[in-house]
Design an enzyme around this catalytic site. Structure first.
Site, PDB file in Angstrom:
ATOM      1  NE  ARG A   1       0.907   4.163   6.476  1.00 27.39           N
ATOM      2  CZ  ARG A   1      -0.124   4.795   5.938  1.00 27.39           C
ATOM      3  NH1 ARG A   1      -0.098   6.101   5.776  1.00 27.39           N
ATOM      4  NH2 ARG A   1      -1.197   4.119   5.547  1.00 27.39           N
ATOM      5  CG  ASP A   2       4.210   2.162  11.322  1.00 21.18           C
ATOM      6  OD1 ASP A   2       3.517   2.751  10.450  1.00 21.18           O
ATOM      7  OD2 ASP A   2       3.949   2.237  12.532  1.00 21.18           O
ATOM      8  CD  GLU A   3      -0.618   0.579   6.425  1.00 18.20           C
ATOM      9  OE1 GLU A   3      -1.752   0.149   6.214  1.00 18.20           O
ATOM     10  OE2 GLU A   3      -0.374   1.792   6.590  1.00 18.20           O
TER      11      GLU A   3
ATOM     12  CG  ASP B   1      -0.232  -0.026   2.533  1.00 25.25           C
ATOM     13  OD1 ASP B   1       0.880  -0.585   2.597  1.00 25.25           O
ATOM     14  OD2 ASP B   1      -0.780   0.498   3.523  1.00 25.25           O
TER      15      ASP B   1
ATOM     16  CG  HIS C   1      -1.338   5.029  -0.118  1.00 24.41           C
ATOM     17  ND1 HIS C   1      -0.528   4.773   0.966  1.00 24.41           N
ATOM     18  CD2 HIS C   1      -2.446   4.280   0.075  1.00 24.41           C
ATOM     19  CE1 HIS C   1      -1.128   3.927   1.787  1.00 24.41           C
ATOM     20  NE2 HIS C   1      -2.308   3.603   1.265  1.00 24.41           N
TER      21      HIS C   1
ATOM     22  CG  ASP D   1      -5.629   0.113  -0.681  1.00 28.03           C
ATOM     23  OD1 ASP D   1      -6.747   0.451  -0.257  1.00 28.03           O
ATOM     24  OD2 ASP D   1      -4.558   0.464  -0.161  1.00 28.03           O
TER      25      ASP D   1
ATOM     26  CD  GLU E   1      -2.883   6.501   3.538  1.00 24.27           C
ATOM     27  OE1 GLU E   1      -3.333   5.468   4.060  1.00 24.27           O
ATOM     28  OE2 GLU E   1      -1.920   7.147   4.016  1.00 24.27           O
TER      29      GLU E   1
END
Length: 566
Positions: free
Chosen positions: A147-149, A143, A438, A156, A423
């Site tokens: 970041r922490d993802e 996605d 994103h 999506d 995003e």
């Protein structure tokens, strides 16, 4: 790369665009000296990097020198970052820009599509979408890269699949990822919101039709029938599970729905403000049960399973009837709240028939016009909004949305410095849902290929054995050209207006046949390669249809010229 010294001994590199990768450095110093590289998408007014939107991700590389007097080079081997800016500290003297090399990285999927038009904004949108997708292909379709993802969110991906296929060769990537999705499925048929499963719910939100679409689109675009056979039991189990979650035909749960509409249309204080307050979750979930049942019926037909084809066609019919009973509003002439998302989704599903279809389309167009060609949709229905407007004779309205420059729009992102998709429709920083790389809002990318170029495969003759070229011509666009590298070779579509005429050039790869729709207001004056079409030896006239002259076209390159007036 550009480099600025923002304070004593602190340097910030600007890669010129947002991307996924890392930085290789060259340095000379004492043993034990430490160089730090901090990665970020944005900077503060003082020029230092802003890492707030990375949440708990440190996004910092540290290299401790061994002290080689000849200098040394280093780059990380086990990580990557999403960034445009890099803050460098620890050099004993000012480094040279040439001491740094930006490494851009993605999974090794080949480039597949090119697009260009007479509108520079459209070209910039195409590039922004493609860059974003490239930044999020790292063995799974992530996605975001920063970041922490960095997870494969199934909601999506539902609207991202075709855009990725047109831009990159996903013929091996998607079968691998389908295995990841299948690995999340339990004995009840439930898949998870992310695959591999790291976060989110089990069962996944019903908008996760991506499970079926990954298989279907791999079959349509690449001719991979085996993927349908291999995954059919799991796909069937997921649809069967969704069917158990209904009451009077309406699916009883939703988490995300049409996620992340413009801020004013989100629920304040819930889900980062990204849950739509005007698009009912059960409308989205029930619509996707209908869609998935219809897809599964088609798959069963392909696999020769007539019993299942009938079973799931019946399920689709029953679900569609429930959808209409629950969500059609006879008073206003639209679905749900009568907003862009509800009406475009119902039209996309082809659940609005006859007078209902006409009224729904009228309400949709009126809403678009009233909002001065701004969308109010989230990640899912943005795709359907552009597609249903285009397919229902409203290409000019779709084009005005796509080329809008004020908020909310892709043009607004670009006008505010974006090089990859945000995003949210808003420019936002801080430790919330504020990724600047994103792909979930990138479905406009597939619209460029499917509608402006008009290149679409056939499910009946998949893998571009047969396909369609049907360009839609907006009044405000003078020319458009592009290519798609199909598994049979390059497909080309290019058109240009000139003094009331339109020239359409097409390229059909070997062992392929195309149905070509030539826009024309006067078929009698249409020529192919400079000859009246009746005298051409290879193209075969089929019919006139809604402003097009339709031909069957074999392998080769052809130029059609027709009368065309805006």
């Amino acid at each position: 790369i550009d480099m600025k010294e923002v304070s004593q001994g602190v340097y910030v590199l600007d890669a010129g665009q947002n991307l996924a990768g890392w930085v290789k450095l060259r340095v000379r110093g004492e043993r034990g000296d430490a160089i730090t590289l901090k990665f970020a998408e944005t900077i503060y007014p003082d020029g230092t990097v802003n890492q707030e939107n990375l949440r708990t991700a440190e996004a910092t590389d540290t290299y401790v020198l061994k002290g080689d007097p000849q200098g040394e080079e280093w780059e990380p081997a086990f990580t990557y970052h999403g960034f445009r800016y890099v803050q460098v500290e620890g050099y004993r003297s000012k480094p040279a820009v040439t001491d740094f090399t930006v490494r851009r990285v993605r999974s090794a999927v080949a480039d597949a599509g090119q697009f260009a038009s007479s509108n520079d904004l459209l070209n910039a949108i195409w590039l922004m979408v493609k860059r974003t997708e490239a930044s999020n292909l790292h063995s799974i379709p992530t996605d975001c890269p920063q970041r922490d993802e960095r997870m494969g969110w199934m909601n999506d991906i539902t609207v991202r699949i075709e855009q990725a296929i047109y831009n990159f060769d996903m013929s091996r990537f998607y079968p691998k990822y389908l295995d990841d999705v299948a690995d999340t499925q339990d004995e009840l048929g439930r898949i998870t919101d992310t695959a591999p499963f790291r976060y989110g719910g089990r069962p996944a939100d019903p908008v996760s039709a991506s499970y079926l679409l990954l298989a279907l689109k791999t079959y349509e675009y690449y001719g991979n029938r085996e993927i349908l056979r291999q995954h059919y039991p799991g796909l069937k189990a997921w649809v069967d599970y969704l069917a158990t979650r209904t009451k009077d035909g309406i699916v009883d749960y939703s988490y995300y729905g049409d996620w992340a509409p413009p801020e004013e249309f989100g629920v304040t204080g819930a889900g980062y403000g990204a849950i739509s307050k005007n698009t009912p979750g059960d409308l989205m979930s029930t619509g996707f049960l209908y869609y998935c049942a219809e897809i599964l019926s088609r798959m069963a037909n392909v696999l020769g399973n007539q019993s299942d084809a009938e079973t799931y066609a019946h399920l689709a019919t029953a679900t569609g009837e429930a959808f209409n009973r629950q969500f059609w509003d006879e008073t206003v002439g639209g679905y749900g709240s009568n907003n862009q998302s509800c009406n475009s989704f119902a039209l996309f599903l082809d659940l609005a028939k006859g007078d209902r279809k006409a009224r729904t389309l009228e309400n949709l167009v009126n809403d678009v016009v009233e909002k001065e060609y701004h969308l109010t949709t989230g990640n899912i229905c943005t795709k359907y909004l552009l597609e249903v407007l285009t397919e229902n004779g409203r290409i000019d309205e779709a084009y005005k949305i796509a080329t809008q420059t004020t908020y909310p729009s892709w043009g607004y992102m670009l006008a505010n410095g974006a090089t990859t998709l945000w995003e949210r429709w808003e420019y936002a920083t801080g430790g919330s849902m504020n990724s600047h790389n994103h792909p979930m809002m990138g479905s406009v990318g597939s619209w460029l290929y499917k509608y402006l170029l008009g290149i679409v495969p056939s499910i009946d003759k998949p893998g571009f054995e047969e396909f369609v070229i049907k360009p839609y011509i907006p009044a405000g666009l003078d020319s458009c050209k592009g290519t798609y590298q199909s598994i049979r070779g390059e497909v080309e579509s290019a058109w240009q207006k000139n003094r009331g005429k339109l020239a359409l050039s097409v390229g059909i790869p070997g062992n392929s046949t195309a149905t070509v729709y030539v826009p024309a207001t006067n078929a009698s004056k249409l020529t192919v390669d400079g000859k009246p079409y009746e005298k051409h030896n290879e193209v075969v006239y089929r019919r006139n249809e809604d402003g097009y002259v339709v031909f069957t076209v074999p392998s080769g390159n052809y130029r059609f010229e027709s009368v065309w007036k805006d």
